[in-house]
Design an enzyme around this catalytic site. Structure first.
Site, mmCIF file in Angstrom:
data_model
loop_
_atom_site.group_PDB
_atom_site.id
_atom_site.type_symbol
_atom_site.label_atom_id
_atom_site.label_comp_id
_atom_site.label_asym_id
_atom_site.label_seq_id
_atom_site.Cartn_x
_atom_site.Cartn_y
_atom_site.Cartn_z
ATOM 1 N N GLY A 21 45.468 37.371 43.191
ATOM 2 C CA GLY A 21 44.771 37.143 41.935
ATOM 3 C C GLY A 21 43.357 36.662 42.209
ATOM 4 O O GLY A 21 42.874 36.678 43.355
ATOM 5 N N LYS B 216 52.759 40.079 47.139
ATOM 6 C CA LYS B 216 54.151 40.372 46.841
ATOM 7 C C LYS B 216 54.358 41.797 46.326
ATOM 8 O O LYS B 216 55.369 42.429 46.606
ATOM 9 C CB LYS B 216 54.635 39.360 45.800
ATOM 10 C CG LYS B 216 56.088 39.424 45.423
ATOM 11 C CD LYS B 216 56.384 38.252 44.500
ATOM 12 C CE LYS B 216 57.809 38.217 44.037
ATOM 13 N NZ LYS B 216 58.071 37.041 43.193
ATOM 14 N N ARG C 50 46.501 24.543 22.425
ATOM 15 C CA ARG C 50 47.624 25.478 22.432
ATOM 16 C C ARG C 50 48.978 24.811 22.220
ATOM 17 O O ARG C 50 49.844 25.347 21.534
ATOM 18 C CB ARG C 50 47.648 26.248 23.764
ATOM 19 C CG ARG C 50 46.590 27.326 23.844
ATOM 20 C CD ARG C 50 46.627 28.003 25.193
ATOM 21 N NE ARG C 50 45.713 29.141 25.204
ATOM 22 C CZ ARG C 50 45.450 29.859 26.282
ATOM 23 N NH1 ARG C 50 46.034 29.558 27.424
ATOM 24 N NH2 ARG C 50 44.611 30.874 26.225
ATOM 25 N N GLU D 81 46.941 29.051 40.031
ATOM 26 C CA GLU D 81 48.016 28.448 39.246
ATOM 27 C C GLU D 81 49.055 27.736 40.102
ATOM 28 O O GLU D 81 49.722 26.817 39.620
ATOM 29 C CB GLU D 81 48.699 29.511 38.376
ATOM 30 C CG GLU D 81 49.592 28.929 37.310
ATOM 31 C CD GLU D 81 50.166 29.982 36.368
ATOM 32 O OE1 GLU D 81 51.009 29.625 35.531
ATOM 33 O OE2 GLU D 81 49.771 31.167 36.479
ATOM 34 N N ARG E 196 46.133 22.901 29.509
ATOM 35 C CA ARG E 196 44.964 23.669 29.942
ATOM 36 C C ARG E 196 44.106 24.104 28.764
ATOM 37 O O ARG E 196 44.605 24.615 27.776
ATOM 38 C CB ARG E 196 45.426 24.910 30.715
ATOM 39 C CG ARG E 196 44.293 25.842 31.147
ATOM 40 C CD ARG E 196 44.831 26.995 31.957
ATOM 41 N NE ARG E 196 45.644 27.905 31.186
ATOM 42 C CZ ARG E 196 45.185 28.992 30.563
ATOM 43 N NH1 ARG E 196 43.892 29.275 30.607
ATOM 44 N NH2 ARG E 196 45.998 29.783 29.909
#
Length: 529
Positions: free
Chosen positions: A16, A38, A284, A375, A386
């Protein structure tokens, strides 16, 4: 004998934004890099990031305001030093992405388009392709990595870290394209290892994460003895489309609400203002719980996201939504809805893990020669919750910092690292519920954690989860296939998440204990702001 920079070999696990950035900076610093992933190189959580990347890129915005917004969302548990690093260095990392060819959306005059998302006091979010920011970033970084000289090994599953004499010396891998067979075991030695394996969204039955997010890096770090913290803080995204005919849910970025879409209940009422003055653009965790509560009040039916007022005419709305949110627009239409003409159903789902392997400000962990970025890491930036669109920025900023110091650390010896202890230590002396566990499979594990350790938690539910997880762990056999290893990792990380959630008995941020409601101050502006 100390290695020279040109001979330092680093293994980066994960592809990522954090892993790719760390790898590129390590190569630039003279290290030899092997990146293992992966799946295929392009398949990481970054690819699914719709909302964008936050950063102070406009003259009328301020770094101090980005810091305050981040601290406020973190509910008082963010590390102020880490947050300052993020906000101050973020603009340079965004400019790096632009230089690599990431085409952030621009207005007709050539200026960057501003986007507003929840809990930001300024519209500082940059997007690419409307709602395809992660894909644009991933493509640019992958292209640069392929040119960098780094070695790439795809379909390589991290089985464990190799630890000798108290430091990490490499990784054990399972290499092969099928997740259902044993594959080929391979040991890859290195001077340093960077974990960039992402989160653990597969812990929950409702998740925005791809299937590869099984907590592999956190589990490997736990087995190796590295410090891990804040696993109780799992962010649930408020607005996710129900599964389609393939069983796939789909995240609807809060950038849609930033453009003016609203959340309504069965009666058409905007309910989010009942719980927070920012309403639909509250943090959130607040919005997700407000939705869950409203769903419970209306018999479990989803609430709806209403974009039918964003432009004066139906034709204008259709054109705007297709242009501004092409990926979401396609997903909505695949489900047979015209969201320009009708509100669409949305529900919360597990989205982002704020905790992970504890690091300093350069990605160093408590275990010498082991780094963690993205992460999988607990940098201290996110605290208990976050801030929207800070995740891509965190990966870029701390990935770069890690890659920049790696060769120097190996040459000069591991510097003294002070990793903060977990905010909560020890499991409370409470009785463990004795529960007859159902047969183990991944779906049962995911449903257990969704119902007992999801949006709303209680001591009774967490104690039952702890009992069942313990029973399952006792009877699972030695892992052989990649799926077996993933299940073992989910069991381990799930048990630690539940333990952390039991230990933190007060509600804060994304962690809500129904038996100990949050004080009002936990969702107000940070006192330092």
């Amino acid at each position: 004998m100390n290695a020279t920079p040109s001979r330092v070999h680093a293994v980066v696990v994960g592809s990522g934004i954090a892993g790719l950035t760390a790898a590129l900076h390590a190569v630039s610093g003279g290290s030899t890099v092997t990146l293992v992933t992966k799946d295929v190189l392009e398949h990481a959580n970054t690819r699914y990031a719709q909302g964008g990347i936050a950063g102070v890129m406009f003259d009328d915005d301020r770094v101090e305001d980005h810091i305050c917004d981040t601290l406020t969302a973190g509910a008082g548990l963010s590390d102020p030093d880490a947050v300052r690093v993020l906000a101050e260095e973020g603009p340079a990392r965004i400019r790096d992405l632009i230089a690599l060819g990431v085409a952030f959306d621009r207005a007709p005059d050539g200026s960057l388009v501003k986007g507003l998302e929840a809990a930001h006091s300024y519209p500082r979010i940059l997007h690419a392709g409307g709602d395809a920011t992660g894909t644009a970033v991933e493509k640019a970084l992958v292209a640069r990595l392929r040119e960098s000289g780094a070695t790439v090994i795809e379909h390589a599953f991290l089985v464990d870290l190799v630890v000798e004499d108290g430091r990490v010396r490499g990784v054990d891998l399972l290499v092969g394209e099928s997740t259902h067979r044993e594959g080929v075991r391979r040991r890859l030695l290195a001077d340093a290892v960077v974990l960039a394996t992402g989160g653990a969204g597969e812990l929950f039955s409702h998740s925005t994460n791809p299937a590869v997010a099984t907590g592999d890096g956190i589990a490997a770090a736990l087995r190796a003895g590295a410090a891990v913290a804040d696993l109780e803080f799992f962010q649930f995204h408020p607005t996710v489309l129900p599964p389609d005919d393939r069983g796939e849910a789909f995240l609807v970025s809060e950038a849609v609400r930033g453009e003016g879409a609203t959340l309504i209940d069965d009666t058409g009422r905007r309910f989010a203002f009942d719980v927070h003055p920012d309403g639909d653009l509250a943090p959130r965790d607040v919005v997700a719980r407000a939705i869950a509560d409203r769903m419970a009040r209306q018999g479990g039916r989803p609430v709806r996201l209403d974009a039918t007022h964003l432009r004066p005419t139906l034709a204008e709305r259709r054109a705007f939504l297709a242009r501004r949110f092409p990926t979401i627009d396609a997903a909505v239409r695949r489900r047979g809805w015209d969201w320009a003409a009708e509100p669409v159903p949305v529900t919360p789902a597990a989205h982002y893990l704020m905790g992970g392997v504890v690091t300093d400000l350069h990605g160093r962990t408590s275990l010498p020669r082991l780094y963690a970025v993205g992460e999988v890491a607990r940098t201290g930036v996110h605290g208990a919750n976050r801030l929207a669109s800070n995740s891509l920025l965190e990966g870029a900023v701390f990935g770069a910092r890690t890659g920049d110091v790696l060769a120097r650390d190996v040459m000069g010896g591991w510097p003294p690292i002070t990793t903060p202890p977990p905010a909560v230590a020890g499991l409370p002396a409470l009785p463990i519920a004795v529960v007859t566990p159902p047969p183990f499979d991944r779906a049962a594990l995911q449903e257990l954690l969704w119902t007992r350790a999801g949006l709303v938690r209680t001591e009774r539910g967490l104690a039952e989860a702890a009992s069942i997880l313990r029973a399952w762990s006792a009877v699972t056999s030695e892992p052989v296939t990649e799926n077996d290893h993933e299940d073992a990792n989910l069991l381990l990380v799930g048990a630690h998440l539940v333990a952390a959630a039991r230990a933190r008995r007060e509600s804060v941020g994304a962690h809500l204990r129904a038996d100990q409601p949050a004080p009002a101050a936990s969702i107000t502006r940070a006192a330092s702001c």
